[in-house]
Design a protein around this motif. Structure first.
Motif, short mmCIF file in Angstrom:
data_model
loop_
_atom_site.label_atom_id
_atom_site.label_comp_id
_atom_site.label_asym_id
_atom_site.label_seq_id
_atom_site.Cartn_x
_atom_site.Cartn_y
_atom_site.Cartn_z
N THR A 1 34.52 40.40 37.77
CA THR A 1 34.75 39.82 39.10
C THR A 1 35.31 38.60 38.57
O THR A 1 36.47 37.74 39.29
CB THR A 1 33.65 39.80 39.91
OG1 THR A 1 33.14 41.15 40.23
CG2 THR A 1 34.05 39.18 41.28
N ALA B 1 41.97 26.39 44.74
CA ALA B 1 42.11 27.60 45.02
C ALA B 1 41.56 28.85 44.31
O ALA B 1 40.84 29.65 44.98
CB ALA B 1 43.73 27.82 45.15
N PRO B 2 41.74 28.80 42.94
CA PRO B 2 40.84 29.84 42.32
C PRO B 2 39.07 29.51 42.44
O PRO B 2 38.55 30.70 42.35
CB PRO B 2 41.33 29.65 40.75
CG PRO B 2 41.89 28.24 40.96
CD PRO B 2 42.41 27.87 42.16
N ASP C 1 34.42 33.41 47.21
CA ASP C 1 34.60 34.59 47.81
C ASP C 1 34.44 35.83 47.28
O ASP C 1 33.68 36.76 47.86
CB ASP C 1 35.97 34.41 48.55
CG ASP C 1 36.02 33.03 49.54
OD1 ASP C 1 35.11 32.42 49.73
OD2 ASP C 1 37.31 33.01 49.77
N GLU C 2 34.69 36.03 46.01
CA GLU C 2 34.75 37.30 45.59
C GLU C 2 33.19 37.53 44.92
O GLU C 2 32.61 38.80 45.02
CB GLU C 2 35.75 37.72 44.57
CG GLU C 2 37.01 37.69 44.90
CD GLU C 2 38.16 38.19 43.75
OE1 GLU C 2 37.51 38.79 42.85
OE2 GLU C 2 39.29 37.90 43.92
N ARG D 1 37.64 28.77 45.06
CA ARG D 1 37.46 29.39 46.40
C ARG D 1 37.69 30.94 46.36
O ARG D 1 36.76 31.47 46.76
CB ARG D 1 38.26 28.85 47.50
CG ARG D 1 38.12 27.36 47.91
CD ARG D 1 38.99 27.12 49.32
NE ARG D 1 40.06 27.41 49.18
CZ ARG D 1 40.96 26.50 49.03
NH1 ARG D 1 40.67 25.24 48.72
NH2 ARG D 1 42.24 26.94 48.94
N ARG D 2 38.48 31.36 45.53
CA ARG D 2 38.78 32.79 45.39
C ARG D 2 37.42 33.32 44.64
O ARG D 2 37.09 34.49 44.98
CB ARG D 2 40.06 33.05 44.73
CG ARG D 2 40.37 34.45 44.41
CD ARG D 2 41.80 34.56 44.11
NE ARG D 2 41.89 34.03 42.96
CZ ARG D 2 42.93 33.31 42.69
NH1 ARG D 2 43.47 32.67 43.81
NH2 ARG D 2 43.18 32.68 41.59
N LEU D 3 37.02 32.65 43.64
CA LEU D 3 35.73 33.00 42.73
C LEU D 3 34.67 33.11 43.48
O LEU D 3 33.87 34.02 43.54
CB LEU D 3 35.75 32.16 41.52
CG LEU D 3 34.49 32.24 40.79
CD1 LEU D 3 34.30 33.87 40.00
CD2 LEU D 3 34.43 31.19 39.55
N ALA E 1 38.85 37.05 39.28
CA ALA E 1 39.24 36.10 40.31
C ALA E 1 39.92 34.86 39.80
O ALA E 1 40.56 34.09 40.53
CB ALA E 1 37.92 35.37 40.76
#
Length: 339
Positions: free
Chosen positions: A71, A13-14, A20-21, A16-18, A75
């Motif tokens: 960033t 999850a983190p 995406d950001e 993917r968030r990283l 994230a």
């Protein structure tokens, strides 16, 4: 009721968030090559994340400046970011770590209820020895005096004190940054009064006699700093790889000559590629009048481990006999494959 996500799912999850950001940060400049450069794993120490040395190295990332690391931190739910490099071959395993976001590298890491604090830019934290740290923490060391010849930031010094109940630990360490970290961690865990740090080469601690015999081994720091240890330890830890062999004569000298004790000897053993490369044996040294039961290692252990342990026990027996001028008995108590 929704199922509880597994560790892999929580980790992704983190990640993917990283991704995406970072993709949003680069917008039209995003490429598959840059996506491969995004880290999928990292070490976390409190509010600091430590990235691998090969992540986010592409030139487009460098143009982003501080915005990139802000960033990344956002994230991953961190406030500081650092990137590790290769460990320096300086005899102290000094890490090449670059602080990318933040003012300092001091972190706190909790492991088995023990608080370790250290500066990630000056000391490394090895998670690979967790099985041995847990095993040491479970040992019954109440009333014992322990000498830790390669203490580092306290990997084994602290488990001996906090969980195993050792009466006192003499911690030897020659890296000044690790000495500072160990001092801070001893204070954090409330065991500073049961440990003396000998800052310097552990090969130089074995000439004189410690005037505070066990179990009352609680010297005042000004006097102890001028003394060298001999005939004081119920247990000696030799946590150095690839080999702690240079410390074996020292370990024999600090071991109690009346009752002997236990040596925890670390060594990398040559083995086929499919075999775990590092293991750990604990030859027990006893005076012949104090014969104890032997726990023979089981047949499941690999032959090369057993051969190394037997040869090491014989070598220790020879060193003790030569040192004290009388025969000693040694036996292998345990062999542990660590990593």
């Amino acid at each position: 009721q929704a199922p509880v996500p597994g560790r892999a799912a929580r980790r992704s999850a983190p990640a993917r968030r990283l991704r995406d950001e970072l993709r949003g940060l680069l917008a039209a400049g995003w490429t598959e090559e840059l996506e491969r450069d995004v880290p999928r794993g990292w070490q976390r120490h409190g509010d600091l994340v430590l990235l691998s040395e090969d992540s986010l190295r592409g030139e487009p990332w460098q143009r982003l400046g501080s915005a990139l690391w802000e960033t990344v931190a956002s994230a991953l739910g961190a406030r500081r970011v650092a990137r590790r490099g290769r460990v320096m071959p300086d005899g102290m395993r000094t890490p090449r770590v670059t602080l990318l976001l933040g003012q300092h590298g001091w972190v706190e890491h909790v492991d088995n209820g023990i608080r370790y604090t250290f500066d990630v830019t000056k000391c490394m934290f090895s998670p690979g020895n967790i099985t041995e740290k847990l095993r040491v923490a479970s040992l019954p060391c109440s009333g014992e005096v322990v000498v830790d010849l390669y203490a580092g930031i306290g990997y084994f010094t602290l488990p001996f004190l906090v969980h195993a109940g050792a009466a006192f630990v003499h911690a030897c360490e020659w890296n000044s940054h690790a000495v500072e970290a160990l001092h801070r961690s001893l204070v954090l865990n409330g065991v500073r009064d049961r440990c003396h740090i000998h800052a310097g080469d552990s090969r130089q601690v074995s000439i004189a006699t410690c005037p505070w015999p066990p179990p009352r081994c609680h010297p005042s720091p000004p006097l102890c700093s001028q003394l060298q240890l001999r005939d004081v330890a119920d247990r000696v830890n030799l946590g150095l790889i690839p080999s702690s062999e240079e410390g074996w004569p020292v370990a024999c000298r600090v071991l109690r000559k009346d009752t002997g004790g236990v040596l925890h000897i670390h060594h990398n053993v040559e083995a086929p590629p499919a075999v775990l490369p590092a293991e750990r044996g604990s030859p027990e040294a006893q005076h012949p009048t104090e014969h104890g039961g032997e726990d023979t290692p089981g047949a499941r252990l690999r032959p090369e481990w057993q051969r190394w342990a037997a040869a090491t026990a014989a070598r220790i027996q020879g060193l003790l006999t030569e040192l004290h001028g009388r025969p000693w008995h040694t036996s292998v108590l345990h062999i542990e494959a660590v990593k």
